[in-house]
Write a protein that holds these residues in place. Structure first.
Motif, PDB file in Angstrom:
ATOM      1  N   THR A   1       1.002  -1.179   0.031  1.00  0.00           N
ATOM      2  CA  THR A   1       0.172   0.008   0.098  1.00  0.00           C
ATOM      3  C   THR A   1       0.809   1.111   0.001  1.00  0.00           C
ATOM      4  O   THR A   1       0.321   2.379  -0.557  1.00  0.00           O
ATOM      5  N   ILE A   2       2.049   1.199   0.576  1.00  0.00           N
ATOM      6  CA  ILE A   2       2.812   2.461   0.686  1.00  0.00           C
ATOM      7  C   ILE A   2       4.147   2.285   0.153  1.00  0.00           C
ATOM      8  O   ILE A   2       4.564   2.957  -0.766  1.00  0.00           O
ATOM      9  N   GLY A   3       4.822   1.292   0.447  1.00  0.00           N
ATOM     10  CA  GLY A   3       6.137   0.922  -0.187  1.00  0.00           C
ATOM     11  C   GLY A   3       6.539   0.846  -1.600  1.00  0.00           C
ATOM     12  O   GLY A   3       7.408   1.337  -2.159  1.00  0.00           O
ATOM     13  N   SER A   4       5.627   0.168  -2.004  1.00  0.00           N
ATOM     14  CA  SER A   4       5.755   0.066  -3.681  1.00  0.00           C
ATOM     15  C   SER A   4       5.485   1.185  -4.624  1.00  0.00           C
ATOM     16  O   SER A   4       6.040   1.474  -5.640  1.00  0.00           O
ATOM     17  N   ASP A   5       4.586   2.321  -4.016  1.00  0.00           N
ATOM     18  CA  ASP A   5       4.335   3.711  -4.600  1.00  0.00           C
ATOM     19  C   ASP A   5       5.475   4.721  -4.422  1.00  0.00           C
ATOM     20  O   ASP A   5       5.915   5.341  -5.050  1.00  0.00           O
ATOM     21  N   PHE A   6       5.612   4.579  -2.875  1.00  0.00           N
ATOM     22  CA  PHE A   6       6.521   5.533  -2.463  1.00  0.00           C
ATOM     23  C   PHE A   6       7.925   5.270  -1.964  1.00  0.00           C
ATOM     24  O   PHE A   6       8.833   6.475  -1.788  1.00  0.00           O
ATOM     25  N   GLY A   7       8.352   4.121  -1.699  1.00  0.00           N
ATOM     26  CA  GLY A   7       9.608   3.822  -1.370  1.00  0.00           C
ATOM     27  C   GLY A   7       9.764   3.784   0.059  1.00  0.00           C
ATOM     28  O   GLY A   7       9.002   4.087   0.776  1.00  0.00           O
ATOM     29  N   PRO A   8      10.944   3.149   0.632  1.00  0.00           N
ATOM     30  CA  PRO A   8      11.316   2.995   2.039  1.00  0.00           C
ATOM     31  C   PRO A   8      11.311   4.223   2.918  1.00  0.00           C
ATOM     32  O   PRO A   8      10.924   3.942   3.937  1.00  0.00           O
ATOM     33  N   ALA A   9      11.731   5.365   2.465  1.00  0.00           N
ATOM     34  CA  ALA A   9      11.726   6.562   3.035  1.00  0.00           C
ATOM     35  C   ALA A   9      10.219   6.757   3.659  1.00  0.00           C
ATOM     36  O   ALA A   9      10.202   7.253   4.895  1.00  0.00           O
TER      37      ALA A   9
END
Length: 596
Positions: free
Chosen positions: A484-492
């Motif tokens: 939900t978050i990492g794939s679109d926005f990255g680890p930061a």
């Protein structure tokens, strides 16, 4: 979701409810977590008990003892005059001084006993400076938290996250891994208190100013029966009924006889002296009659050992009276004292005191006598004393020799752990052995110094962490956050989200429980994204420690809550913006200081 995962999630939800409601103590909740997970087969007995042998738990235990060795030298009490001078020079100098002294100490010794010992120092200093102590007790807690974030051993949360990292084969945190961001937090937090604290931190009234005569319902005093010609042969019941007032008669002194707990039907004789307990308003009312007089001259006292002396006590985290009802302690017999009122979690209580369950940080208004007061002073010096006196007490002589030995011992522990010569737990235990051999502390001191509630909480939290891994709950939540978050926005962005979630949950439940909940999730996320877990775990460590927006998120906040007579909203007003500022700093700097 299989049955183990369902059980684990259910246990988490129930535990969070119990943590929030405080229906039972946090250590009982932690042990219940462990028992529930073992009995339901989610984890094995060995996995459930593993927390007690975990290096992080043993290190926390050892750090309580090493901290006690410093405190026992009376160095903090000797700092009192310096703190008073800070306060007299104004708010800016005071906060800067606290940040330097308390923050510096909290980086290397456990901040909970440091704050516990500094609360009466601050309270006394504030009185001398004619300032309300509430102006400085929230900053005291906050700067201790700032300092605790700077090193591995500054707070139990850092050690817990480091232990979980080691359990997953990722290695322990180094002693100063957290120092770069911790120092930035210290600097920014102190500047925030200097700029906004003066406006936002409230001035609350001192305990004694809160109390009206009609509110105290168990004050002790002596009254003498002196009948007049038209009133003879009266019983206790009849005497009190004339004024429609009821007092609890503890003793009657009749010439050379002492009558304990007399019946209300006993007939009073001329010259009888009654030791009574009741509300001040009732006492003032009843002594206005022609046949009762209050005895205020020591020469006429029949119970001189009951001469009134009021003191304020704060309960320490290691107190043996915690989680007990006042009526089950018998202060009169055990401490020659009478509890008049209690300030607990921002609320002052005067009635039904016997039913109040005591908690760490509670402030008790005590009526005692000179002998009892001196006994409190002596008892306060002993290892494991449940109380610290908030009002002025004699400054004890500094034990320079023991202070030097204790400081060198802690420095040796830090050096040994930092260089990798031995593990931090072994280094700390070696330090305890050395302090015992040099007679700086005794084993009794060591046993009494440990906050066992924290130890049980850590052990229970680690069993929950095991269950989350074994049941796949950590992986499921991790995959969800990555999708939900990492794939679109990255680890930061994931690091930022983890920090925010942890800091919110920490304000509601215990900091260690929150860290144990999110650390395995952070590791799962890092594995899924094939990046280093260090920045994720650093975010959990800082978010778990740096909790300001509620008085229950961190133990030092809870301790100053009652001592400063604060309201719950005070922490939200002053601490809420600080939590947001730290979150923004962490979001910007963790990826830079701890690369993926």
């Amino acid at each position: 979701m299989d049955i183990d995962a369902i059980i684990t999630v259910s246990v988490i939800i129930i535990a969070m409810i119990l943590f929030i409601t405080e229906y039972v103590s946090v250590d009982i909740v932690a042990l219940s977590i462990m028992v529930s997970l073992v009995l339901t087969g989610v984890i094995t007995p060995e996995q459930g008990l593993h927390g007690f042998a975990n290096e992080a738990v043993i290190t926390v235990l050892a750090m309580f003892v090493l901290s006690a060795a410093i405190i026992k030298t009376n160095v903090i009490e000797r700092i009192g005059p310096t703190i008073t001078r800070f306060l007299k020079k104004g708010y800016t100098v005071s906060i800067s001084g606290l940040a330097l002294v308390v923050g510096g100490m909290s980086a290397f010794i456990n901040n909970t006993p440091v704050v516990a010992t500094f609360i009466p120092v601050i309270s006394k200093a504030a009185r001398k400076a004619n300032m309300p102590s509430s102006r400085f007790l929230i900053p005291l807690s906050f700067v201790a938290i700032f300092g605790g974030t700077c090193t591995l051993i500054g707070t139990s949360t850092n050690l817990l996250v480091s232990g979980i990292s080691s359990e997953h084969g990722l290695g322990e945190f180094s002693m100063f891994l957290l120092t770069p961001l911790g120092l930035i937090f210290m600097l920014v937090g102190t500047v925030y208190l200097l700029i906004f604290g003066k406006r936002l931190i409230p001035e609350r009234e001192e305990f004694s100013e809160d109390i009206d005569d009609h509110q105290i319902n168990n004050f002790l005093t002596e009254i003498q029966f002196q009948p007049v010609s038209f009133v003879q042969n009266l019983t206790i019941k009849e005497v009190f009924s004339l004024d429609n007032t009821t007092l609890d008669v503890l003793f009657i002194k009749r010439k050379s006889d002492l009558i304990e707990r007399p019946s209300e039907d006993i007939t009073l004789e001329d010259g009888d002296v009654l030791l009574v307990r009741g509300g001040l308003d009732k006492i003032k009312k009843i002594i206005q009659s022609d046949y009762l007089n209050i005895i205020d001259s020591m020469a006429d006292k029949k119970f001189p050992e009951q001469e009134t002396k009021l003191i304020e006590l704060i309960l320490q985290p290691t107190s043996d009276v915690l989680r007990k009802k006042i009526k089950n302690i018998d202060f009169q017999k055990k401490y020659q004292a009478n509890v008049l009122a209690i300030r607990q979690r921002g609320e002052t209580k005067f009635r039904n005191l016997g039913e109040v369950v005591l908690k760490s940080g509670d402030v008790l208004l005590i009526q005692t006598n000179e002998r009892g007061y001196n006994a409190f002073l002596e008892y306060q010096k002993t290892s494991g004393s449940p109380f610290l006196i908030l009002k002025e007490t004699p400054i004890e002589k500094l034990n320079k020799k023991n202070l030097i030995i204790a400081c060198l011992t802690i420095a040796g522990v830090i050096a040994a752990a930092s260089t990798g010569a031995v593990s931090i737990a072994i280094a700390a235990i070696t330090g305890i052995v050395f302090l015992n051999l040099t007679r700086v502390i005794t084993m009794e001191d060591a046993y009494n110094a440990v906050d066992w509630q924290v130890i049980f909480l850590l052990a229970g939290a680690l069993s929950l962490e095991k269950a989350m891994n074994e049941s796949g709950v950590s992986d499921s939540i991790g995959y969800f956050m990555v999708d939900t978050i990492g794939s679109d926005f990255g680890p930061a962005v994931v690091v930022s989200a983890l920090y925010l979630l942890t800091t919110i949950i920490t304000g509601i439940i215990s900091n260690n429980a929150a860290a144990a909940l999110f650390a395995p999730i952070a590791i799962s996320i890092a594995g899924s994204m094939e990046v280093s877990a260090v920045p994720f775990l650093v975010a959990i460590a800082f978010a778990g420690s740096a909790s300001f927006y509620t008085p229950i998120g961190y133990q030092t906040n809870t301790m100053v809550y009652s001592a400063g007579n604060y309201k719950f909203r005070d922490f939200a007003i002053i601490g809420g913006p600080l939590n947001v500022i730290f979150w923004l700093i962490a979001t910007a700097l963790i990826p830079l200081l701890y690369p993926f």
